[in-house]
Design a protein around this motif. Sequence first.
Motif, PDB file in Angstrom:
ATOM      1  N   LEU A 606       7.415  26.479  28.155  1.00 33.77           N
ATOM      2  CA  LEU A 606       6.987  27.842  28.489  1.00 33.77           C
ATOM      3  C   LEU A 606       8.216  28.735  28.451  1.00 33.77           C
ATOM      4  N   VAL A 607       8.401  29.434  27.356  1.00 34.31           N
ATOM      5  CA  VAL A 607       9.590  30.249  27.120  1.00 34.31           C
ATOM      6  C   VAL A 607       9.150  31.693  26.912  1.00 34.31           C
ATOM      7  N   ASP A 608       9.968  32.612  27.453  1.00 31.33           N
ATOM      8  CA  ASP A 608       9.707  34.028  27.227  1.00 31.33           C
ATOM      9  C   ASP A 608       9.700  34.307  25.729  1.00 31.33           C
ATOM     10  N   PRO A 609       8.684  35.010  25.172  1.00 29.80           N
ATOM     11  CA  PRO A 609       8.604  35.229  23.718  1.00 29.80           C
ATOM     12  C   PRO A 609       9.866  35.855  23.133  1.00 29.80           C
ATOM     13  N   GLN A 610      10.450  36.823  23.841  1.00 25.76           N
ATOM     14  CA  GLN A 610      11.647  37.477  23.314  1.00 25.76           C
ATOM     15  C   GLN A 610      12.818  36.489  23.255  1.00 25.76           C
ATOM     16  N   ARG A 611      12.952  35.698  24.319  1.00 23.45           N
ATOM     17  CA  ARG A 611      14.018  34.699  24.322  1.00 23.45           C
ATOM     18  C   ARG A 611      13.786  33.656  23.227  1.00 23.45           C
ATOM     19  N   LEU A 612      12.516  33.278  23.031  1.00 21.94           N
ATOM     20  CA  LEU A 612      12.187  32.307  21.992  1.00 21.94           C
ATOM     21  C   LEU A 612      12.533  32.845  20.604  1.00 21.94           C
ATOM     22  N   ASP A 613      12.188  34.122  20.354  1.00 27.45           N
ATOM     23  CA  ASP A 613      12.516  34.722  19.051  1.00 27.45           C
ATOM     24  C   ASP A 613      14.023  34.721  18.821  1.00 27.45           C
ATOM     25  N   THR A 614      14.797  34.977  19.880  1.00 23.26           N
ATOM     26  CA  THR A 614      16.262  34.988  19.740  1.00 23.26           C
ATOM     27  C   THR A 614      16.787  33.599  19.392  1.00 23.26           C
ATOM     28  N   VAL A 615      16.270  32.581  20.089  1.00 20.14           N
ATOM     29  CA  VAL A 615      16.708  31.212  19.820  1.00 20.14           C
ATOM     30  C   VAL A 615      16.379  30.811  18.388  1.00 20.14           C
ATOM     31  N   LEU A 616      15.148  31.106  17.958  1.00 19.04           N
ATOM     32  CA  LEU A 616      14.744  30.724  16.602  1.00 19.04           C
ATOM     33  C   LEU A 616      15.556  31.482  15.558  1.00 19.04           C
ATOM     34  N   ALA A 617      15.860  32.755  15.813  1.00 21.36           N
ATOM     35  CA  ALA A 617      16.669  33.524  14.871  1.00 21.36           C
ATOM     36  C   ALA A 617      18.067  32.944  14.749  1.00 21.36           C
ATOM     37  N   ALA A 621      19.820  31.368  11.367  1.00 25.84           N
ATOM     38  CA  ALA A 621      21.112  31.833  10.872  1.00 25.84           C
ATOM     39  C   ALA A 621      22.095  30.670  10.720  1.00 25.84           C
ATOM     40  N   ALA A 622      22.110  29.770  11.690  1.00 25.39           N
ATOM     41  CA  ALA A 622      23.027  28.636  11.627  1.00 25.39           C
ATOM     42  C   ALA A 622      22.677  27.707  10.462  1.00 25.39           C
ATOM     43  N   VAL A 623      21.389  27.467  10.260  1.00 23.54           N
ATOM     44  CA  VAL A 623      20.966  26.620   9.145  1.00 23.54           C
ATOM     45  C   VAL A 623      21.300  27.294   7.820  1.00 23.54           C
ATOM     46  N   GLY A 624      21.110  28.614   7.749  1.00 24.31           N
ATOM     47  CA  GLY A 624      21.445  29.338   6.520  1.00 24.31           C
ATOM     48  C   GLY A 624      22.919  29.235   6.179  1.00 24.31           C
ATOM     49  N   ARG A 625      23.787  29.338   7.196  1.00 23.56           N
ATOM     50  CA  ARG A 625      25.226  29.199   6.935  1.00 23.56           C
ATOM     51  C   ARG A 625      25.564  27.801   6.437  1.00 23.56           C
ATOM     52  N   ARG A 646      10.945  20.284  19.312  1.00 21.55           N
ATOM     53  CA  ARG A 646      10.667  20.070  17.883  1.00 21.55           C
ATOM     54  C   ARG A 646       9.470  20.895  17.438  1.00 21.55           C
ATOM     55  N   ARG A 647       8.441  20.983  18.252  1.00 24.14           N
ATOM     56  CA  ARG A 647       7.273  21.771  17.875  1.00 24.14           C
ATOM     57  C   ARG A 647       7.601  23.250  17.797  1.00 24.14           C
ATOM     58  N   LEU A 648       8.500  23.739  18.676  1.00 27.68           N
ATOM     59  CA  LEU A 648       8.908  25.143  18.606  1.00 27.68           C
ATOM     60  C   LEU A 648       9.797  25.412  17.398  1.00 27.68           C
ATOM     61  N   VAL A 649      10.722  24.501  17.107  1.00 27.22           N
ATOM     62  CA  VAL A 649      11.635  24.681  15.966  1.00 27.22           C
ATOM     63  C   VAL A 649      10.868  24.689  14.657  1.00 27.22           C
ATOM     64  N   ALA A 650       9.762  23.955  14.604  1.00 32.52           N
ATOM     65  CA  ALA A 650       8.969  23.917  13.380  1.00 32.52           C
ATOM     66  C   ALA A 650       8.455  25.297  12.987  1.00 32.52           C
ATOM     67  N   LEU A 651       8.347  26.202  13.969  1.00 30.71           N
ATOM     68  CA  LEU A 651       7.908  27.562  13.666  1.00 30.71           C
ATOM     69  C   LEU A 651       8.959  28.315  12.856  1.00 30.71           C
ATOM     70  N   ALA A 652      10.240  28.004  13.084  1.00 27.18           N
ATOM     71  CA  ALA A 652      11.318  28.694  12.367  1.00 27.18           C
ATOM     72  C   ALA A 652      11.699  27.970  11.092  1.00 27.18           C
ATOM     73  N   ASP A 653      11.841  26.643  11.145  1.00 33.71           N
ATOM     74  CA  ASP A 653      12.256  25.865   9.983  1.00 33.71           C
ATOM     75  C   ASP A 653      11.681  24.463  10.121  1.00 33.71           C
ATOM     76  N   PRO A 654      10.561  24.184   9.469  1.00 33.07           N
ATOM     77  CA  PRO A 654       9.933  22.863   9.619  1.00 33.07           C
ATOM     78  C   PRO A 654      10.823  21.730   9.139  1.00 33.07           C
ATOM     79  N   ARG A 655      11.810  22.017   8.296  1.00 37.34           N
ATOM     80  CA  ARG A 655      12.648  20.955   7.736  1.00 37.34           C
ATOM     81  C   ARG A 655      13.906  20.690   8.582  1.00 37.34           C
ATOM     82  N   LEU A 656      14.115  21.419   9.668  1.00 38.56           N
ATOM     83  CA  LEU A 656      15.285  21.187  10.510  1.00 38.56           C
ATOM     84  C   LEU A 656      15.022  19.993  11.420  1.00 38.56           C
ATOM     85  N   PRO A 657      15.768  18.906  11.270  1.00 44.03           N
ATOM     86  CA  PRO A 657      15.545  17.736  12.135  1.00 44.03           C
ATOM     87  C   PRO A 657      15.999  18.030  13.568  1.00 44.03           C
TER      88      PRO A 657
END
Length: 685
Positions: A606-617, A621-625, A646-657
Amino acid sequence: MQNRSVARFAVPVGVVGIVLLLVVPLPPAMLDVLIVVNITASLVILLTSMYVQKPLDFSVFPSLILVFTLFRLGLNVASTRLVLGQGFAGEVIDAFGHFVVGGSLVIGLVIFLILVVIQFVVITNGAGRVAEVGARFTLDAMPGKQMAIDADLNSGLIDEDTARRRRAEVSAEADFYGAMDGGSKFVKGDAIAGIVITVINLVGGFAIGMVQMGMSAGEAIERFSLLTVGDGLVTQIPALLLSVSTGIVVTRATAEGDMGTAAASQLTQSRTALLVAGGAAVALALLPGMPKLPFLAVGGALLVAGQRIGAREKAEAAAAAEPAVAEVAAPSAETPEQLIEQMRVHTLEILLAPDLVDLVGTGPDQDLLARVRALRHKVALDLGIVVPPVRTRDSVDLPPSTYVVRVAGVEVGRGQAPPGRVLALGDDLAALPGTAVSEPVFGLPGKWVPAELRHAAEISGATVVDRVSVLVTHLSALVHDHAARLLGREDVRVLTEGVKQVNPSVVEELVPALLSLGEVQRVLQGLLVEQVPIRDLGRIYEALTLRARVSTDPEGLVEAARSALGPALAAPYVQEGALRVLTLEPVLEHQLAENLRPGDQGSQLLVDPQRLDTVLAQLRAAVGRAEAEGRGVVLACSPAIRPALRRLVALADPRLPVLSYSEVTAAGVQVDTVGVVNGDHAIAA
């Protein structure tokens, strides 16, 4: 074995004998034998070059050019020694000097010069130019061919042995054309040497006849000059045959058959061309002063050939139409079994637009079914699941050049494979015709270019991929992404029976005593969702047996299986002996652990949506670099929050282990922290 030993020593002995020709005088009879060997061997080389299917089948040809060039020069030296020393160089040269040219010095010189012009100006120059261009194009295309082989290997279209063989063929092809580029220079130099030697023999023979033998000018010319011309013809004819062989080998552009078969099939493929040519020959016979019989005979033969081709085409068309007519005439009785088969939802299927049905064939660009079978084999070795048979059928509802991949009747991917085109991938494709597209798996920029421009695209630095490779690579990615959906209950039963044959105690203790087959399927699907191979089923079942005695919670079972696999989870992401990881800032990780809540589909954060968007962003960015540097990364966290994170990270990049700290340390390799995420800003390591 004896034949192999003879062949092993024959060529070295022959080369040593050629060297001896330069210094040891030969009797005329021996020279006759060697001249016949030279002419016959040159004829054998010419015929061999016509019957090879591809240039690499005659890879020894560049070396033969050098050996036979040296052989002819040795014969020139030996014959010159006899002509100038004895005034007789054997019956072969005498026959060429008197019978072949009618005993006329002028005719002999003219024929000799014509042969030299044909060889030196026409054939040798043309073959040398083709060899030079072929060598340059082959070397320029090597990187693209190597990349295409690597792409086929990575997508499962070929195995390691086939890839190794194809790489060796690419390397051998480059070496061959490079050697042919140099070998053509030997032929050119041989033609020049023949002219110089003939001139020297003419002048030397004339001088010896008049000065040493006291002959008159006419006698000297008649005796020595005719022998010199005969000598020149004897050596130039084999040289001409070898030049023609060089041109044939370097201009071969097909491997579908020998030269005669290919020429016959292609020259008779157009009935209209034969009829027009025959009509033109008959029309020329009607012109005043033209000989009637030759034109009428040739024209009539072409017209008859054209008519026979037309009759053959009609017979083939009628034979092809008969099954279709019979099928239409037959009553279509739809039985319940047929309706049930049509209603059945296939686990995995490929739909092809009508213009893509040609992909299901036997040609090099039509082997879709064979390459799908190879893909199933590779997926079984990679993930440990047996991909169900892939149903392939056409669909008139699809747009032209389109294919669709379905899993359980639902479309999961779509792409294009235009007929008559290949996909060129690269950054600099502006000079190539075609519409810009994105490769369906990796999103690489590309263009579908006409197949006849494949070589030009490779020269420009692009990686060229055929249509079947594009489709199968796309299918491979979709199979990996949806592996969990492809694993059915029956598949789990078959896999379990396989484990039972080698480790019966583990299976008997687990199924059905502790877990049902459906619960085992759910665990295996949970592993496949995160691209975790399930090949080591024995170890997985042992972990499930221990965990199921405490709890049958699916999430806990999956984590227990992951823990049993240990280093195998992190091994695929290790590069150059190091594992590059992203971590969470301790405060953020503690907050996430406090917000962890159980749910029907597993634990949830249960994460604040704004905080979640920041974490995923920050993660994106780190994966892109990391991808910009050509390196992969994994996200490491505590074992308690790993499944939910893992389920939350899949929203940003499903291929990030997403690995737990225990899984990272179990790999036993160096761990490089490349970034820390705290939900506010990323802190570079």
